[in-house]
Design an enzyme around this catalytic site. Structure first.
Site, short mmCIF file in Angstrom:
data_model
loop_
_atom_site.label_atom_id
_atom_site.label_comp_id
_atom_site.label_asym_id
_atom_site.label_seq_id
_atom_site.Cartn_x
_atom_site.Cartn_y
_atom_site.Cartn_z
N LYS A 126 16.42 -1.81 10.41
CA LYS A 126 15.23 -2.54 10.86
C LYS A 126 15.64 -3.81 11.61
O LYS A 126 15.07 -4.14 12.65
CB LYS A 126 14.35 -2.92 9.66
CG LYS A 126 13.60 -1.77 9.03
CD LYS A 126 12.44 -1.25 9.87
CE LYS A 126 12.82 -0.11 10.74
NZ LYS A 126 13.28 1.11 10.14
N ARG A 158 -6.15 5.27 16.39
CA ARG A 158 -6.25 5.60 14.98
C ARG A 158 -6.14 7.11 14.71
O ARG A 158 -6.04 7.52 13.55
CB ARG A 158 -7.58 5.10 14.41
CG ARG A 158 -7.77 3.60 14.51
CD ARG A 158 -9.15 3.20 13.99
NE ARG A 158 -9.25 3.40 12.57
CZ ARG A 158 -8.95 2.50 11.64
NH1 ARG A 158 -8.51 1.31 12.01
NH2 ARG A 158 -9.10 2.77 10.36
N GLU A 183 17.13 -2.93 15.05
CA GLU A 183 16.16 -2.39 16.01
C GLU A 183 15.35 -3.48 16.70
O GLU A 183 15.09 -3.39 17.90
CB GLU A 183 15.20 -1.44 15.29
CG GLU A 183 15.81 -0.10 14.93
CD GLU A 183 14.84 0.77 14.16
OE1 GLU A 183 14.74 1.97 14.49
OE2 GLU A 183 14.17 0.27 13.24
N HIS A 237 37.05 -2.44 -0.23
CA HIS A 237 37.92 -1.45 0.40
C HIS A 237 37.97 -1.64 1.92
O HIS A 237 38.08 -0.67 2.66
CB HIS A 237 37.46 -0.03 0.05
CG HIS A 237 37.60 0.28 -1.39
ND1 HIS A 237 38.82 0.52 -2.00
CD2 HIS A 237 36.67 0.37 -2.37
CE1 HIS A 237 38.63 0.75 -3.29
NE2 HIS A 237 37.33 0.67 -3.54
N TRP A 290 -7.29 12.10 12.54
CA TRP A 290 -5.87 12.19 12.18
C TRP A 290 -5.83 13.07 10.94
O TRP A 290 -6.25 12.67 9.86
CB TRP A 290 -5.33 10.80 11.89
CG TRP A 290 -3.86 10.74 11.57
CD1 TRP A 290 -3.29 10.64 10.36
CD2 TRP A 290 -2.78 10.75 12.51
NE1 TRP A 290 -1.93 10.60 10.47
CE2 TRP A 290 -1.59 10.66 11.77
CE3 TRP A 290 -2.71 10.84 13.89
CZ2 TRP A 290 -0.34 10.64 12.38
CZ3 TRP A 290 -1.46 10.82 14.48
CH2 TRP A 290 -0.29 10.72 13.73
N ASN A 301 -13.83 9.10 7.13
CA ASN A 301 -12.42 8.70 7.07
C ASN A 301 -12.00 8.65 5.61
O ASN A 301 -12.82 8.30 4.75
CB ASN A 301 -12.21 7.31 7.67
CG ASN A 301 -12.37 7.28 9.16
OD1 ASN A 301 -12.49 8.31 9.80
ND2 ASN A 301 -12.39 6.09 9.72
N GLY A 302 -10.74 8.93 5.34
CA GLY A 302 -10.24 8.85 3.98
C GLY A 302 -9.99 10.23 3.41
O GLY A 302 -9.87 11.22 4.13
N GLU A 325 18.65 1.12 5.55
CA GLU A 325 17.37 0.99 6.23
C GLU A 325 17.06 -0.46 6.58
O GLU A 325 16.55 -0.76 7.66
CB GLU A 325 16.26 1.59 5.36
CG GLU A 325 14.85 1.43 5.90
CD GLU A 325 14.62 2.12 7.24
OE1 GLU A 325 13.59 1.82 7.88
OE2 GLU A 325 15.47 2.94 7.67
#
Length: 602
Positions: free
Chosen positions: A482, A27, A485, A501, A75, A99-100, A478
């Site tokens: 995904k 985390r 991948e 085209h 973090w 946290n937060g 994107e």
């Protein structure tokens, strides 16, 4: 996203706290710390980097007998990863972990500084412990002081506080950030996740938003706005890896579901009532800037492409987007009136970092959008805006893309307001739409179940076309990425108007077309393009708020009042589709073959 642990009892508190932090290191690993309080002493240890550094710092310390302890693995959201910014934060005789994000911390900090309080860190968390000690000095009642403190906090938080004024207790509160209380006889444990307490405790209570209280040996009292809470525990799970995933099958699935909450952190303190605010950007930083150049790779490149529409449409400023690996070798023309923006989830992407160094050598002002504080790209940039997405363990990026795109949208509005390119009414509409984004990212069971059922039809064939127009062309890129991948199926994103085209030559029943058909932007144009594909017998999966009669499959979306709300809602659908197809194919969703989370080589 950070990790919290706490313990009340007579066991080895240092060992319990550090072991719990090791289980929560996924985390956050910018820094870590612990604080242990008993009737005779208050001890704390902090270290930058991984938990092993904290373990080394505290190796000569031992404690015995009854006491309380709290710990945290960080973090960073406010302040660099340093020992001063690491938790726990100290007042005169109290410690806090959190946290937060405390959204009103600047207001509280100014209030406390005016009363003579000195701050040691750059964090929002430190205001909690100083507020508590101020109120406790007035009231001489730690619990009432803690209650009054949390009443002053705006934002998301899970917090633990210990004090020598009541050395047998841990005060706790939870609002918008996860926290649990676990029990083993008279011993009481706290954690951000089950993994911190599995193997130590037997039963658990998961705190609800707005709940707070005080824990002592064998006794926990919980309150909310209506008074005391009667609570009951449930047995703890026993699988630690499963607990990290919070019941989801894969980290990628968990991270898709987390998007609706992490974007709140991304916006906190930045989306105000009538403007966008970035504390990171000095008032004169954008002076003389007449153009933007963005460099990025992979998913970050797609968020950059989407933002180019927003910068030019909203801020009326030219925006060019470059693939970093190509930019490095094309002998680009760089002018000092250009703001050079780099985007990277990890902040260590080699090609993007080298492109940034080129721009710096050319004298350009630089701004990075990144998820990791103190990373190479952040350190190299003049200004860094953190996306606050928390750790992303799935190699295929999901919440990093969502938060990057959101930051870029906010930055476009910030620059538009600064350049007087947007009037107050239009800005108000944009801010209203921004506030709706978390709702668009909520994954409803009905939607996920439908995509799970649909996915079985899309396991074979000779490829996928994801098509869209305008903002939805980068989203098509994107969506295709995904799928590539994690499913290893061929997929391509394409501008819908370009199909005729050349690519339409591929159309047949084995070509699967994922059509992004927003109602708020060029709907009739994209509808016409999809009709051309349907006439060539392509299999159509339409994603739109408007039912489309020629679609073989249809996923109906809800939000059609603003293109960006449709963008984020359709983004979730494409992520879930890739996930469910990959699971049906039996692939390792979180660790797809040949890929790494951070690309640190050219």
């Amino acid at each position: 996203m950070c990790g919290i642990v706490g313990y009340i009892g007579a066991k080895d508190k240092k060992e319990i706290l550090i072991d719990g932090l090791k289980e929560l290191e996924y985390r956050g690993y910018d820094s870590a710390g612990i604080a242990i309080v008993n009737s005779e002493s208050l001890n704390s240890f902090k270290a930058v980097g991984k938990i092993v550094n904290l373990e080394e710092k505290a190796k000569s310390f031992s404690d015995s007998g009854f006491g309380v302890g709290i710990g945290h693995t960080r973090w960073a959201t406010h302040g660099k990863p340093t020992e001063l910014n690491a938790h726990p934060h100290l007042g005169k005789n109290s410690y806090v972990v959190h946290n937060g994000i405390i959204e009103n911390y600047q207001e509280l900090k100014k209030e406390l500084q005016a009363k003579g309080v000195e701050f040691l860190s750059q964090t929002d968390t430190e205001v909690i412990v100083h507020l508590f000690e101020m109120y406790n000095q007035e009231l001489n009642n730690p619990f009432e002081a803690f209650k009054k403190t949390i009443e002053r906090l705006d934002g998301a938080y899970a917090t633990l506080l210990v004090t020598q004024n009541e050395p047998d207790s841990i005060f706790f509160a939870k609002n918008g950030s996860p926290m649990l209380i676990a029990f083993d006889g008279d011993d009481v444990y706290f954690g951000s996740s089950d993994t911190a307490v599995i193997g130590k405790a037997k039963d658990v209570y998961y705190l609800e938003d707005g709940e707070y209280g005080v824990a002592k040996s064998g006794n926990v009292e919980i309150f909310n706005s209506e008074g005391k809470v009667d609570f009951s525990t449930v047995p703890l799970p026993t699988d630690k890896l499963s607990a990290q995933k919070d019941g989801y099958r894969f980290f990628m699935e968990k991270e898709i579901y987390e998007q609706s909450t992490v974007v709140v952190d991304t916006m906190m303190g930045r989306v105000l009532d009538s403007e966008i605010n970035f504390d990171e950007i000095d008032s004169n930083f954008l002076d003389g800037i007449n153009a933007i150049k963005i460099c990025a790779c992979g998913t970050s490149y797609h968020s950059a492409l989407a933002s180019a529409y927003l910068f030019e449409r909203l801020a009326k400023i030219r925006c060019d987007v470059e693939i970093a690996s190509e930019f490095r070798y094309k002998e680009p023309l760089l002018k000092d009136d250009t703001l050079f923006i780099t985007i990277s989830q990890s902040g260590e992407t080699a090609d993007t970092l080298e492109a940034l160094k080129m721009a710096k050598r050319a004298g350009l002002k630089s701004l990075s959008i990144c998820n990791v504080d103190n990373s190479s790209i952040v350190r190299e940039s003049d200004v860094a805006i953190l996306t606050r997405a928390g750790i992303e363990k799935g190699v295929a990026s999901t919440k990093a893309f969502a938060t990057q795109t959101l930051v870029l949208w906010m930055l476009a509005l910030f620059m538009a307001k600064r350049a007087n390119a947007i009037n107050a009414e239009a800005l108000e509409r944009e801010i209203k739409a921004l506030r709706e984004v978390p709702k668009t990212l909520i994954v409803e069971d009905k939607l996920h179940d439908k995509i799970h059922r649909l996915s079985k039809r899309y396991l074979h064939g000779h490829g996928f076309f994801f098509i869209g127009r305008d903002l939805f062309f980068p989203l098509a890129l994107e969506g295709a990425l995904k799928l590539k991948e994690i499913s290893y199926l061929h997929a391509e994103g394409y501008p819908a108007g370009e199909m005729k085209h050349g690519p339409i030559a591929l159309a047949d029943s084995e070509l699967f077309t994922i059509a992004l058909m927003p109602k708020s932007l060029l709907y009739d144009k994209i509808k016409s393009n999809v009709e051309e594909l349907s006439a060539r017998d392509a299999t159509i999966l339409a994603i739109s708020p408007e039912p489309f009669e020629l679609a073989d499959d249809f996923v109906q979306t809800k939000f059609n009042s603003h293109p960006m709300l449709e963008f984020f809602e359709m983004m979730v659908v494409t992520q879930l589709l890739a996930l469910e197809i990959s699971i049906r194919l039996g692939n390792d969703v979180d660790m797809p073959r040949n890929l790494a989370k951070s690309v640190t080589v050219e």
